[in-house]
Design a protein around this motif. Structure first.
Motif, mmCIF file in Angstrom:
data_model
loop_
_atom_site.group_PDB
_atom_site.id
_atom_site.type_symbol
_atom_site.label_atom_id
_atom_site.label_comp_id
_atom_site.label_asym_id
_atom_site.label_seq_id
_atom_site.Cartn_x
_atom_site.Cartn_y
_atom_site.Cartn_z
ATOM 1 N N MET A 1 -12.219 1.866 -14.977
ATOM 2 C CA MET A 1 -11.321 0.924 -15.613
ATOM 3 C C MET A 1 -10.422 1.676 -16.598
ATOM 4 O O MET A 1 -10.916 2.475 -17.386
ATOM 5 N N THR A 2 -9.149 1.415 -16.552
ATOM 6 C CA THR A 2 -8.227 2.026 -17.503
ATOM 7 C C THR A 2 -8.219 1.206 -18.799
ATOM 8 O O THR A 2 -8.699 0.056 -18.827
ATOM 9 N N LEU A 3 -7.636 1.769 -19.831
ATOM 10 C CA LEU A 3 -7.514 1.029 -21.077
ATOM 11 C C LEU A 3 -6.659 -0.225 -20.896
ATOM 12 O O LEU A 3 -6.984 -1.284 -21.440
ATOM 13 N N ASP A 4 -5.589 -0.098 -20.134
ATOM 14 C CA ASP A 4 -4.738 -1.264 -19.902
ATOM 15 C C ASP A 4 -5.459 -2.348 -19.101
ATOM 16 O O ASP A 4 -5.288 -3.544 -19.364
ATOM 17 N N GLU A 5 -6.275 -1.954 -18.140
ATOM 18 C CA GLU A 5 -7.060 -2.937 -17.385
ATOM 19 C C GLU A 5 -8.044 -3.644 -18.310
ATOM 20 O O GLU A 5 -8.214 -4.867 -18.231
ATOM 21 N N TYR A 6 -8.693 -2.870 -19.176
ATOM 22 C CA TYR A 6 -9.612 -3.476 -20.143
ATOM 23 C C TYR A 6 -8.863 -4.471 -21.026
ATOM 24 O O TYR A 6 -9.323 -5.587 -21.250
ATOM 25 N N GLN A 7 -7.694 -4.049 -21.516
ATOM 26 C CA GLN A 7 -6.924 -4.920 -22.404
ATOM 27 C C GLN A 7 -6.586 -6.234 -21.703
ATOM 28 O O GLN A 7 -6.732 -7.308 -22.295
ATOM 29 N N GLN A 8 -6.155 -6.161 -20.453
ATOM 30 C CA GLN A 8 -5.821 -7.379 -19.708
ATOM 31 C C GLN A 8 -7.024 -8.311 -19.612
ATOM 32 O O GLN A 8 -6.906 -9.521 -19.807
ATOM 33 N N GLN A 9 -8.184 -7.739 -19.311
ATOM 34 C CA GLN A 9 -9.379 -8.566 -19.183
ATOM 35 C C GLN A 9 -9.826 -9.115 -20.535
ATOM 36 O O GLN A 9 -10.277 -10.257 -20.637
ATOM 37 N N ALA A 10 -9.700 -8.312 -21.586
ATOM 38 C CA ALA A 10 -10.061 -8.773 -22.929
ATOM 39 C C ALA A 10 -9.173 -9.939 -23.349
ATOM 40 O O ALA A 10 -9.642 -10.911 -23.965
ATOM 41 N N LEU A 11 -7.895 -9.858 -23.002
ATOM 42 C CA LEU A 11 -6.959 -10.906 -23.407
ATOM 43 C C LEU A 11 -7.278 -12.259 -22.769
ATOM 44 O O LEU A 11 -6.893 -13.305 -23.304
ATOM 45 N N GLU A 12 -8.011 -12.245 -21.665
ATOM 46 C CA GLU A 12 -8.406 -13.500 -21.034
ATOM 47 C C GLU A 12 -9.333 -14.315 -21.930
ATOM 48 O O GLU A 12 -9.456 -15.531 -21.765
ATOM 49 N N THR A 13 -9.995 -13.651 -22.865
ATOM 50 C CA THR A 13 -10.924 -14.345 -23.766
ATOM 51 C C THR A 13 -10.391 -14.387 -25.202
ATOM 52 O O THR A 13 -11.122 -14.761 -26.116
ATOM 53 N N ALA A 14 -9.142 -14.025 -25.393
ATOM 54 C CA ALA A 14 -8.545 -14.008 -26.739
ATOM 55 C C ALA A 14 -8.059 -15.404 -27.096
ATOM 56 O O ALA A 14 -6.921 -15.778 -26.820
ATOM 57 N N ILE A 15 -8.943 -16.166 -27.695
ATOM 58 C CA ILE A 15 -8.621 -17.537 -28.066
ATOM 59 C C ILE A 15 -8.691 -17.645 -29.583
ATOM 60 O O ILE A 15 -9.776 -17.681 -30.172
ATOM 61 N N TYR A 16 -7.522 -17.634 -30.193
ATOM 62 C CA TYR A 16 -7.431 -17.834 -31.632
ATOM 63 C C TYR A 16 -6.053 -18.403 -31.944
ATOM 64 O O TYR A 16 -5.154 -18.348 -31.106
ATOM 65 N N PRO A 17 -5.871 -18.972 -33.124
ATOM 66 C CA PRO A 17 -4.618 -19.682 -33.422
ATOM 67 C C PRO A 17 -3.380 -18.794 -33.283
ATOM 68 O O PRO A 17 -3.350 -17.667 -33.785
ATOM 69 N N GLU A 18 -2.388 -19.315 -32.606
ATOM 70 C CA GLU A 18 -1.127 -18.600 -32.394
ATOM 71 C C GLU A 18 -0.540 -18.117 -33.716
ATOM 72 O O GLU A 18 -0.030 -17.004 -33.816
ATOM 73 N N GLY A 19 -0.626 -18.933 -34.738
ATOM 74 C CA GLY A 19 -0.076 -18.578 -36.038
ATOM 75 C C GLY A 19 -0.844 -17.483 -36.758
ATOM 76 O O GLY A 19 -0.413 -17.019 -37.809
ATOM 77 N N GLN A 20 -1.976 -17.084 -36.189
ATOM 78 C CA GLN A 20 -2.801 -16.056 -36.825
ATOM 79 C C GLN A 20 -2.813 -14.752 -36.035
ATOM 80 O O GLN A 20 -3.690 -13.903 -36.232
ATOM 81 N N ARG A 21 -1.842 -14.596 -35.134
ATOM 82 C CA ARG A 21 -1.723 -13.333 -34.398
ATOM 83 C C ARG A 21 -1.611 -12.211 -35.418
ATOM 84 O O ARG A 21 -1.068 -12.410 -36.498
ATOM 85 N N ILE A 22 -2.113 -11.081 -35.110
ATOM 86 C CA ILE A 22 -2.174 -9.878 -35.944
ATOM 87 C C ILE A 22 -3.243 -10.030 -37.022
ATOM 88 O O ILE A 22 -4.142 -9.194 -37.120
ATOM 89 N N VAL A 23 -3.186 -11.101 -37.816
ATOM 90 C CA VAL A 23 -4.141 -11.264 -38.917
ATOM 91 C C VAL A 23 -5.562 -11.460 -38.396
ATOM 92 O O VAL A 23 -6.504 -10.779 -38.833
ATOM 93 N N TYR A 24 -5.747 -12.389 -37.453
ATOM 94 C CA TYR A 24 -7.086 -12.699 -36.952
ATOM 95 C C TYR A 24 -7.773 -11.476 -36.348
ATOM 96 O O TYR A 24 -8.903 -11.141 -36.730
#
Length: 108
Positions: free
Chosen positions: A1-24
């Motif tokens: 798995m490449t880092l980019d592939e991992y990132q894509q799969q991780a993002l599938e579970t990234a559920i947090y408030p839109e307004g808290q991007r970067i901070v959360y």
């Protein structure tokens, strides 16, 4: 798995408030890094510096959480993990070539 592939799969579970991007993910990253440090500290305190396979696995699981937050934070900043890794290697190579690998400060 490449880092980019991992990132894509991780993002599938990234559920947090839109307004808290970067901070959360930044806060999550520091918390998970603290958990890694805490597990290592407990090996010193409770295991006489003996990193058993079980202890290593528990630390590795926490490192996975650190990676998840790195992946989501990089995305929120507009970067792919492969880009982050490449920039870091280039920075370290430059320091090594200029005999600045030791010391402190980002721009040495």
């Amino acid at each position: 798995m490449t880092l980019d592939e991992y990132q894509q799969q991780a993002l599938e579970t990234a559920i947090y408030p839109e307004g808290q991007r970067i901070v959360y993910p930044t806060l999550g990253l520091t918390g998970e890094a603290g958990e890694v440090a805490d597990k290592v500290k407990k090996v010193i305190r409770d295991n006489n510096l003996q990193f058993t396979d079980e202890r290593k696995r528990e630390i590795a699981k926490e490192l996975g959480d650190v990676m998840w937050y790195c992946a989501t934070l990089a995305h929120d900043l507009g970067y792919r993990l492969d880009e982050i890794a490449r920039m870091n290697v280039e920075k370290l190579r430059s320091r090594l070539e200029r005999n600045r690998i030791q010391g402190s400060g980002d721009n040495r």
